[in-house]
Design a protein around this motif. Structure first.
Motif, short mmCIF file in Angstrom:
data_model
loop_
_atom_site.label_atom_id
_atom_site.label_comp_id
_atom_site.label_asym_id
_atom_site.label_seq_id
_atom_site.Cartn_x
_atom_site.Cartn_y
_atom_site.Cartn_z
N PHE A 274 2.10 -6.63 8.21
CA PHE A 274 2.49 -5.52 7.33
C PHE A 274 1.82 -5.65 5.97
N THR A 275 1.70 -6.88 5.50
CA THR A 275 1.00 -7.09 4.23
C THR A 275 -0.45 -6.65 4.34
N GLY A 277 -1.75 -4.52 6.40
CA GLY A 277 -1.82 -3.05 6.47
C GLY A 277 -1.66 -2.43 5.10
N LEU A 278 -0.73 -2.98 4.36
CA LEU A 278 -0.46 -2.46 3.01
C LEU A 278 -1.69 -2.65 2.12
N TRP A 298 2.09 2.51 1.75
CA TRP A 298 3.29 2.13 2.49
C TRP A 298 3.64 3.15 3.56
N GLN A 300 1.49 4.57 5.46
CA GLN A 300 0.65 4.23 6.61
C GLN A 300 1.40 3.32 7.58
N LEU A 301 2.27 2.46 7.02
CA LEU A 301 2.98 1.51 7.88
C LEU A 301 3.99 2.21 8.78
N PHE A 306 1.75 1.54 14.37
CA PHE A 306 1.58 0.35 13.54
C PHE A 306 2.80 -0.57 13.64
N ALA A 307 3.97 -0.02 13.35
CA ALA A 307 5.18 -0.85 13.35
C ALA A 307 5.42 -1.46 14.72
N GLY A 335 -3.43 -6.45 10.56
CA GLY A 335 -2.97 -5.36 9.71
C GLY A 335 -4.13 -4.63 9.05
N ILE A 339 -5.43 -0.48 10.06
CA ILE A 339 -5.51 0.65 9.13
C ILE A 339 -6.96 1.08 8.94
#
Lengths: 387, 450
Positions: A274-275, A277-278, A298, A300-301, A306-307, A335, A339
């Motif tokens: 997640f980091t 991706g962020l 955020w 985008q997550l 993704f999740a 991540g 993205i």
């Protein structure tokens, strides 16, 4: 329980050496050990053992997936009736979805387990539990109206090429569920992308009412229709089109908590993914060359798979990095790649599957360097000593 | 210098049946046995035949490849039997005690005044030498080597372990003599690993010629291998020597009294024992007097040693060469309907997929059920949670399983023995035979190195 045990004991000799059904020994054993924890005792090494075994590990993952499955079933119905412009109750929507999902789940398990049983028998060992999870994951990542023969092919491909040729559970390089999806994506692309595949019936000629779009948020974003994106709240709840398991971030979150609490899913991979991706989202925000890149990082997550991918697929212990340090690096890179591919590559509206498969290839390399570091520490200590 | 090292990785197994710290008497054993299989890396050759008469301290067998290393009888009497197994492997040499306890005499003296060669000679002749083991590999130490240090762990964190502060109480003088002997054998220090609560501070403070290190934390904090790793790790080409606390007493008595005095306190523990306790007995004694009419009904497993690393014995079997504990637990030969899917509130597990971690005070009646079948490695990062050393356990094991000698060396095969791996084996959901595989790896490495 006693009557059941007696029955199993009665038919057991038929499956042992010399018995009538000797060829099906592995299958019998699979069912027997599914019903009963075996009566084997320790014969070497530690006399006592932890009650945790692979079956329990797998069942925890399946339990963690149940919220997404249940929500997904309801959402199938909800999206379908939304397209028709009809109002239905919670129960009706769920029932519709359940009936749609049941054949998919059945085919997934029957084909997958059938092949696993065959390989186990040929190799002469016990059936491994890996497919208990894979068989539950695959239905969650395919379109709802997928022809069952196509699904069966994909499952067979995933089990044979994605797992068994490497030596079975524990030996594979690629995540088997994603291998199935990749197979479908590249062999039958018309069935895996577009506006019509993610809502039940659209592919079969159902006409949606005016104003209904079967497009997923990612498809809208890729087409530049940023204003058509559903609200973040809808994306969190999951009342949007998409593959069955991926839409509800809420359900995925419940699953993530179950995996982290029990220690079965790596929180390190989830957090770093997640980091990553962020971070990638923020980099894109910085460049902001098109409206897609401007979507807040955020958000985008919440979009697309993704999740779901980061919580349930990237965390597969066999195909991800196997060292603790490696998991941070691996997760972060997954991540980032997910993205990156999604936003910058027009051919792939969703980058999660490809990012994970790509990092599956690189996971051993990451581990290699972590192992090298451990070795170097040991050698350095020896050198210091000699001085 | 007193270093306090707090170890976090590990697991205290909350097993029922911790022995009451009461001295218990049992009739003395009629037979005593030495079991060559208790000693790693030993190829025994007999010095006696059945019906030979022996004294306490007479050789029973010796190491075929190092004939100066003798294994002597703890009692005087008649050699009753030599039990052999497959391919004539010697399993037990049994001596029937005559009750008189005649000793062979050796030269006694103050170790600090003696030369190293004299000390070594006395230790070898009396059969006390084998209590000194080397790391790596846990073999009997080689008298020709000089280790870089000697390590003694004064506390045992394994399940149902003896409390050494009880056993050693009042024996400072003899323990000190033992330490002095060991000090003469190394160019380096004698390190003593203690625990802030479990070890008797007044006992420890009375000792000289040692360096004290304090360790706390869950098992395997008491393992001498863990201490070595944190104080002075063993690298390729180096050795350290290790001795159990009660064997330090045996060494001390040898130089104080001039005889092989094999007295040992053995703890009888386990959920299936009716009356647990601390038995004054001798090394190699039969466990029969201790367990007779003292265990519950049902299929039981008798273990010489602890439940993680001990060896299975019969109820008429003998205490192992290095053991101070006899554990008796129930056998676990039963089927459990859907056991892997049920909550299992009554099960003890390291994993949070069960609920034992929520009840830190509860103890469990653990049995020998395997709880599953053997599988390949799947979950990762778990072994390291119970390994308080900088070792990548799964990678080391994969190196052993693929016969990669270089990787085995590089990943720390010199630093671990079975007792350090036992907890990893306990928690392993794949039910891998890790202790066995480790020993196979060590054997493969030695074969390759020649």
């Amino acid at each position: 329980m006693k009557a059941l045990r007696k029955y199993v004991d009665k038919i057991k000799p038929h499956f042992e050496k010399g018995g009538k059904f000797e060829a099906f020994h592995s299958t019998f054993e699979a069912f027997e050990t599914f019903l009963f924890v075996p009566d084997k005792v320790t014969t070497s090494g530690s006399h006592i053992r932890d009650p945790l075994d692979m079956k329990r590990t797998m069942i925890v993952v399946v339990i963690a997936l149940v919220p997404t499955m249940l929500f997904g079933m309801w959402n199938i119905g909800y999206q379908h009736f939304l397209a028709l412009g009809e109002q239905v109750s919670l129960g009706q929507a769920f029932w519709f979805g359940f009936l749609k999902m049941l054949p998919i789940i059945v085919v997934s398990y029957v084909v997958g387990l059938g092949i696993e049983f065959l390989f186990a028998q040929l190799r002469g060992h016990e059936v491994n539990e890996g497919f208990l999870v894979t068989g539950f994951l695959i239905p969650l990542i395919v379109p709802v109206d997928i022809p069952l023969w196509m699904l069966a092919l994909a499952v067979a491909f995933a089990v044979v090429i994605g797992k068994e040729v490497f030596g079975g559970t524990g030996m594979n390089i690629f995540n088997p569920a994603l291998t199935a999806r990749a197979f479908l994506f590249f062999a039958y692309p018309a069935w895996m992308s577009g506006d019509q595949v993610w809502v039940a019936g659209l592919k079969h000629g159902l006409q949606g009412v005016d104003g209904f779009s079967g497009a997923t948020p990612l498809a809208e974003a890729a087409a530049g229709k940023i204003d058509q994106l559903p609200s973040v709240w809808h994306m969190f709840l999951g009342t949007i089109p998409g593959s069955i398991g991926e839409t509800s971030v809420l359900a995925i979150l419940i699953g993530a908590l179950i995996l982290i609490y029990t220690g079965i899913g790596s929180w390190k991979i989830m957090l770093s993914a997640f980091t990553g991706g962020l971070v990638m989202g923020l980099i894109l925000n910085l460049f902001a060359a098109n409206p897609y890149m401007e979507i807040p990082a955020w958000e985008q997550l919440f979009m697309g798979g993704f999740a779901f991918g980061m919580v349930f697929m990237a965390t597969d212990p066999v195909t991800s990095s196997q060292t603790e340090t490696g998991k941070w690096i691996y997760g972060f890179l997954v991540g980032i790649m997910a993205i990156l591919i999604r936003v910058l590559n027009p051919a792939y509206p969703e980058g999660v599957m490809l990012a994970i498969l790509l990092m599956n290839v690189f996971a051993p390399l990451i581990d290699h360097y972590v192992v090298e570091a451990n070795i170097k520490r040991r050698l350095k200590r020896a050198k210091v000593r000699v001085q | 210098m007193n270093r306090v090292i707090k170890l976090r990785k590990g697991l205290d197994i909350r097993i029922q049946g911790v022995a009451e710290k009461n001295p218990v008497s049992a009739p003395p054993s009629e037979t005593y046995a030495l079991k060559p299989i208790d000693i790693q890396g030993l190829t025994p050759k007999l010095s006696v035949r059945p019906d030979d008469m022996v004294k306490a301290g007479s050789p029973l067998f010796f190491d075929k490849y190092r004939p100066d290393i003798l294994f002597t009888s703890p009692v005087s009497g008649r050699v009753k039997a030599v039990l052999r197994g497959e391919r004539r492997k010697i399993l037990e040499v049994v001596v029937e005690a005559d009750g008189k306890q005649d000793f062979l005499e050796y030269r006694k003296g103050d170790p600090l005044q003696m030369k190293r060669a004299e000390i070594v000679e006395t230790l070898l002749k009396s059969g006390v030498w084998p209590f000194i083991r080397q790391r790596p590999f846990d073999f009997v130490a080689n008298p020709a080597d000089t280790p870089k240090a000697v390590f003694i762990s004064l506390f045992d964190t394994s399940p149902l372990a003896p409390d050494y502060s009880v056993i050693l109480k009042g024996k400072e003088k003899t323990f000190q003599t033992g330490i002095n002997v060991l000090k003469q054998l190394t160019d380096g220090k004698v390190h003593l690993g203690i625990h802030p609560e479990k070890s008797d501070q007044s006992f420890v403070n009375a000792l000289k010629n040692i360096e004290i290190h304090t360790f706390s934390g869950p098992h395997p904090a008491g393992n001498v291998g863990v201490h070595i790793h944190h104080i002075d790790p063993v690298n390729k080409g180096e050795q350290v020597w290790v001795v159990n606390p009660q064997d330090v007493l045996i060494i001390g008595r040898l130089f104080e009294e001039g005889r092989f005095d094999a007295r040992r306190v053995v703890v009888l523990a386990g959920s299936e024992v009716k009356k647990t306790g601390y038995f004054e007995t001798m090394m190699g004694a039969s466990v029969e007097p201790m367990v007779k009419d003292n265990v519950k009904e049902g299929a039981l497993r008798y273990i010489s040693g602890n439940v993680l690393t001990g060896k299975k014995i019969e109820p008429s079997g003998y205490i192992g060469f290095y053991d101070s504990l006899i554990s008796v637990i129930p056998e676990g030969k039963y089927f459990e309907l859907l056991g892997w899917a049920l909550p299992g509130f009554d099960k003890f597990s390291f994993s949070r997929t069960f609920f034992s971690w929520l009840r830190p005070g509860k103890t469990y009646r653990l049995d020998t059920n395997l709880h599953g079948g053997h599988r390949p490695f799947v979950l990762t990062g778990e072994y390291e949670k119970v390994m308080p050393m900088d070792i990548l356990v799964m990678q080391l094991f994969k190196a052993i399983l693929t016969d990669d000698i270089d990787m085995m060396e590089n990943l720390g095969l010199y630093e671990v023995v079975e007792e350090d791996i036992a907890l990893c084996e306990f928690i392993d959901p794949s039910k891998t035979e890790m202790q066995q595989i480790l020993r196979n790896g060590i054997n493969a490495l030695l074969k390759e190195l020649g």
